[in-house]
Design a protein around this motif. Structure first.
Motif, mmCIF file in Angstrom:
data_model
loop_
_atom_site.group_PDB
_atom_site.id
_atom_site.type_symbol
_atom_site.label_atom_id
_atom_site.label_comp_id
_atom_site.label_asym_id
_atom_site.label_seq_id
_atom_site.Cartn_x
_atom_site.Cartn_y
_atom_site.Cartn_z
ATOM 1 N N GLU A 265 0.828 -1.213 0.000
ATOM 2 C CA GLU A 265 0.000 0.000 0.000
ATOM 3 C C GLU A 265 0.860 1.261 0.000
ATOM 4 O O GLU A 265 0.575 2.242 0.684
ATOM 5 C CB GLU A 265 -0.957 -0.006 1.198
ATOM 6 C CG GLU A 265 -1.933 -1.169 1.187
ATOM 7 C CD GLU A 265 -2.904 -1.133 2.354
ATOM 8 O OE1 GLU A 265 -2.709 -0.303 3.274
ATOM 9 O OE2 GLU A 265 -3.846 -1.927 2.360
ATOM 10 N N LEU A 266 1.926 1.231 -0.789
ATOM 11 C CA LEU A 266 2.791 2.403 -0.956
ATOM 12 C C LEU A 266 2.414 3.119 -2.247
ATOM 13 O O LEU A 266 2.121 2.474 -3.258
ATOM 14 C CB LEU A 266 4.260 1.984 -1.017
ATOM 15 C CG LEU A 266 4.828 1.222 0.186
ATOM 16 C CD1 LEU A 266 6.258 0.770 -0.109
ATOM 17 C CD2 LEU A 266 4.793 2.074 1.436
ATOM 18 N N SER A 267 2.425 4.425 -2.225
ATOM 19 C CA SER A 267 2.132 5.195 -3.435
ATOM 20 C C SER A 267 3.424 5.502 -4.195
ATOM 21 O O SER A 267 4.452 5.799 -3.587
ATOM 22 C CB SER A 267 1.418 6.502 -3.077
ATOM 23 O OG SER A 267 2.249 7.312 -2.250
ATOM 24 N N LEU A 268 3.355 5.416 -5.509
ATOM 25 C CA LEU A 268 4.486 5.739 -6.372
ATOM 26 C C LEU A 268 4.239 7.078 -7.034
ATOM 27 O O LEU A 268 3.245 7.259 -7.750
ATOM 28 C CB LEU A 268 4.669 4.651 -7.445
ATOM 29 C CG LEU A 268 5.309 3.341 -7.005
ATOM 30 C CD1 LEU A 268 5.284 2.337 -8.155
ATOM 31 C CD2 LEU A 268 6.730 3.560 -6.541
ATOM 32 N N SER A 295 13.628 -1.287 -5.765
ATOM 33 C CA SER A 295 13.338 -2.473 -4.959
ATOM 34 C C SER A 295 13.749 -2.255 -3.508
ATOM 35 O O SER A 295 13.021 -2.638 -2.569
ATOM 36 C CB SER A 295 14.060 -3.693 -5.531
ATOM 37 O OG SER A 295 13.623 -3.982 -6.833
ATOM 38 N N ASN A 296 14.918 -1.644 -3.310
ATOM 39 C CA ASN A 296 15.362 -1.341 -1.947
ATOM 40 C C ASN A 296 14.406 -0.366 -1.271
ATOM 41 O O ASN A 296 14.088 -0.501 -0.083
ATOM 42 C CB ASN A 296 16.771 -0.744 -1.970
ATOM 43 C CG ASN A 296 17.845 -1.811 -1.938
ATOM 44 O OD1 ASN A 296 17.544 -2.997 -1.858
ATOM 45 N ND2 ASN A 296 19.094 -1.403 -2.021
ATOM 46 N N ALA A 297 13.955 0.643 -2.014
ATOM 47 C CA ALA A 297 13.037 1.629 -1.450
ATOM 48 C C ALA A 297 11.747 0.964 -0.973
ATOM 49 O O ALA A 297 11.239 1.256 0.117
ATOM 50 C CB ALA A 297 12.739 2.710 -2.488
ATOM 51 N N VAL A 298 11.221 0.048 -1.789
ATOM 52 C CA VAL A 298 9.994 -0.671 -1.395
ATOM 53 C C VAL A 298 10.277 -1.604 -0.231
ATOM 54 O O VAL A 298 9.492 -1.682 0.728
ATOM 55 C CB VAL A 298 9.438 -1.456 -2.602
ATOM 56 C CG1 VAL A 298 8.265 -2.332 -2.162
ATOM 57 C CG2 VAL A 298 9.001 -0.509 -3.710
ATOM 58 N N SER A 303 5.342 2.168 5.109
ATOM 59 C CA SER A 303 4.181 3.010 4.831
ATOM 60 C C SER A 303 4.659 4.326 4.230
ATOM 61 O O SER A 303 5.807 4.733 4.416
ATOM 62 C CB SER A 303 3.387 3.280 6.119
ATOM 63 O OG SER A 303 4.181 4.003 7.054
ATOM 64 N N GLY A 304 3.759 4.966 3.474
ATOM 65 C CA GLY A 304 4.117 6.248 2.877
ATOM 66 C C GLY A 304 4.223 6.154 1.368
ATOM 67 O O GLY A 304 3.343 5.600 0.704
ATOM 68 N N SER A 305 5.340 6.647 0.809
ATOM 69 C CA SER A 305 5.444 6.750 -0.645
ATOM 70 C C SER A 305 6.868 6.566 -1.129
ATOM 71 O O SER A 305 7.822 6.683 -0.358
ATOM 72 C CB SER A 305 4.931 8.117 -1.107
ATOM 73 O OG SER A 305 5.748 9.150 -0.569
ATOM 74 N N ILE A 306 6.968 6.284 -2.427
ATOM 75 C CA ILE A 306 8.243 6.233 -3.136
ATOM 76 C C ILE A 306 8.178 7.307 -4.213
ATOM 77 O O ILE A 306 7.248 7.313 -5.027
ATOM 78 C CB ILE A 306 8.486 4.854 -3.793
ATOM 79 C CG1 ILE A 306 8.274 3.719 -2.786
ATOM 80 C CG2 ILE A 306 9.884 4.811 -4.400
ATOM 81 C CD1 ILE A 306 9.261 3.683 -1.663
ATOM 82 N N HIS A 307 9.149 8.195 -4.201
ATOM 83 C CA HIS A 307 9.128 9.331 -5.130
ATOM 84 C C HIS A 307 10.309 9.228 -6.082
ATOM 85 O O HIS A 307 11.464 9.180 -5.649
ATOM 86 C CB HIS A 307 9.185 10.638 -4.337
ATOM 87 C CG HIS A 307 9.065 11.859 -5.186
ATOM 88 N ND1 HIS A 307 10.154 12.532 -5.685
ATOM 89 C CD2 HIS A 307 7.977 12.527 -5.639
ATOM 90 C CE1 HIS A 307 9.750 13.566 -6.394
ATOM 91 N NE2 HIS A 307 8.414 13.588 -6.391
ATOM 92 N N LEU A 308 10.029 9.189 -7.389
ATOM 93 C CA LEU A 308 11.078 9.142 -8.406
ATOM 94 C C LEU A 308 11.051 10.433 -9.209
ATOM 95 O O LEU A 308 9.993 10.836 -9.724
ATOM 96 C CB LEU A 308 10.874 7.940 -9.332
ATOM 97 C CG LEU A 308 11.977 7.682 -10.389
ATOM 98 C CD1 LEU A 308 12.104 6.198 -10.674
ATOM 99 C CD2 LEU A 308 11.700 8.439 -11.690
#
Length: 405
Positions: A265-268, A295-298, A303-308
């Protein structure tokens, strides 16, 4: 007066007194491990030659002084003396000689005393000069021998490293074959079990096979990653640069990562408006870098988000950053995270992670291979940001051609 006979008569006493003075001089440390004979070495020959020089009835024996001094310098080099220590022992020799001849010198005429003092000083100065010359030559010879030994040692180490890398590659390939079979059979058995739910022990079987399958895949990943490190360290990893559509490549990678993020349930979040449309790079290696970082970030974000974000830095460079809201990295660990097999255990989810500890090491080596740099900014409990800066075009090579990707 003939001072040569006096010098010969007192030579044993002079030598004994001189050796004692050398031992007592705290600044001549090389004598701490030497015997009386080793310290005295060739000085008797020097005194004998000095006696013939002082004698008016015998032919001057200056060559004996030269030979004895050369021998003395060579020996001192072998014994580990420093130049200052050699100078001090000759200074002590001069002092001891004059101390023993003082009573006799006082009985001679001014002309005889002047001649004797001048000759003694000349002979000792010549002895010092010759001694230093052979000492220097001895040290240079030792240096040449050391360089030769280091060269041979380096060649042997290089051979052993290559042999080790070859052995590692061979072992890895040998392990991959049975592992691939194990994974294949486990996967087949798992599918068959799922298609036959009527068995009472189906759940236990499924759980066991899933563990075998997961462990086998992890081991294959570990072998593949180790081979990547080995190829890079052996200089066998080559780039194949092509004109690459950056945004399309990023979208392709996100399609693979998105299910992993959705499961937690992480937002990209993606920002590529300022990204270059095309760059000359190796798309496979770039995909490897971004996949590892995402992959490491996930993996380390609960919880929260991954920002690219991707943008053009200058006319020569472009950059891409990946920011997560995960557990973060301690300052001490930030200096080691690019080392092979390093994993910082700071939370339970890290301990249960299926990472190999080689992902960031591979990323770092790939970035270096692509003439780029990687930076990390992280705080414990607040997440991490990895920024990769790459050239818009690789270093030019003769006859390079670029295909459209």
């Amino acid at each position: 007066m003939d001072f040569s006979q006096t010098l010969i008569a007192k030579s044993d006493a002079i030598l004994h007194q001189w050796v004692e003075a050398v031992y007592q001089d705290k600044q001549i440390e090389a004598t701490n491990e030497l015997t009386f004979k080793a310290v005295r070495d060739s000085l008797p020959r020097v005194l004998k030659a000095l006696a013939t020089v002082l004698s008016e009835s015998e032919t001057s024996d200056l060559q004996t002084v030269v030979d004895a001094s050369l021998e003395h310098g060579t020996l001192r080099a072998q014994q580990g003396f420093e130049p200052e220590e050699i100078a001090r022992e000759y200074r002590l020799l001069r002092f001891v000689i004059f101390a023993f001849l003082e009573e006799d010198l006082l009985q001679g005429s001014a002309q005889e005393v002047l001649r004797a003092v001048r000759l003694i000083d000349t002979v000792i100065d010549e002895a010092i000069a010759r001694c230093f010359n052979s000492y220097t030559q001895g040290r240079l010879q030792e240096l040449k021998q050391l360089q030769s030994q280091l060269r041979l040692t380096n060649q042997e180490l290089t051979r052993l490293v290559r042999a080790n890398q070859d052995s590692l590659s061979h072992l890895a390939h040998e392990l991959k074959t049975p592992l691939t079979s194990i994974i294949g059979y486990a996967d087949l058995f798992l599918r068959q079990q799922r298609q036959q739910p009527e068995f009472k022990d189906t759940y236990a079987n499924l759980e066991s096979i899933e563990r075998v399958l997961k462990s086998g895949r992890l081991l294959v990943r570990l072998i593949n990653d180790t081979l990547e490190i080995s190829r890079y360290d052996a200089g066998q990893m080559k780039l194949q640069p092509t004109l690459t559509d950056v945004r399309s490549l990023i979208n392709f990678i996100l399609e693979m990562i998105e299910p992993l993020a959705r499961a937690k349930e992480l937002s990209l979040v993606v920002e590529c408006e300022r990204a270059p449309s095309q760059v000359s790079t190796d798309p496979l290696r770039l995909q490897q870098i971004l996949t590892n970082l995402l992959s490491n970030a996930v993996r380390y974000t609960e919880s929260g988000s991954i920002h690219l974000e991707c943008w053009t830095v200058s006319q020569q460079q472009w950059a891409i950053s990946i920011t997560d809201s995960g557990i973060g990295i301690s300052p001490d660990a930030q200096a080691q995270i690019f080392n092979p097999y390093f994993r910082e255990v700071t939370a339970p989810q890290v301990q249960s992670s299926d990472g190999t500890g080689l992902g960031l090491a591979i990323v770092s080596r790939l970035v270096q291979l692509m003439d780029g740099e990687i930076k990390v900014d992280s705080h414990l409990g607040k997440g991490s940001t990895f920024t990769v800066i790459l050239p818009l075009e690789p270093m030019p090579t003769t006859g390079s051609t670029y295909a459209q990707v």
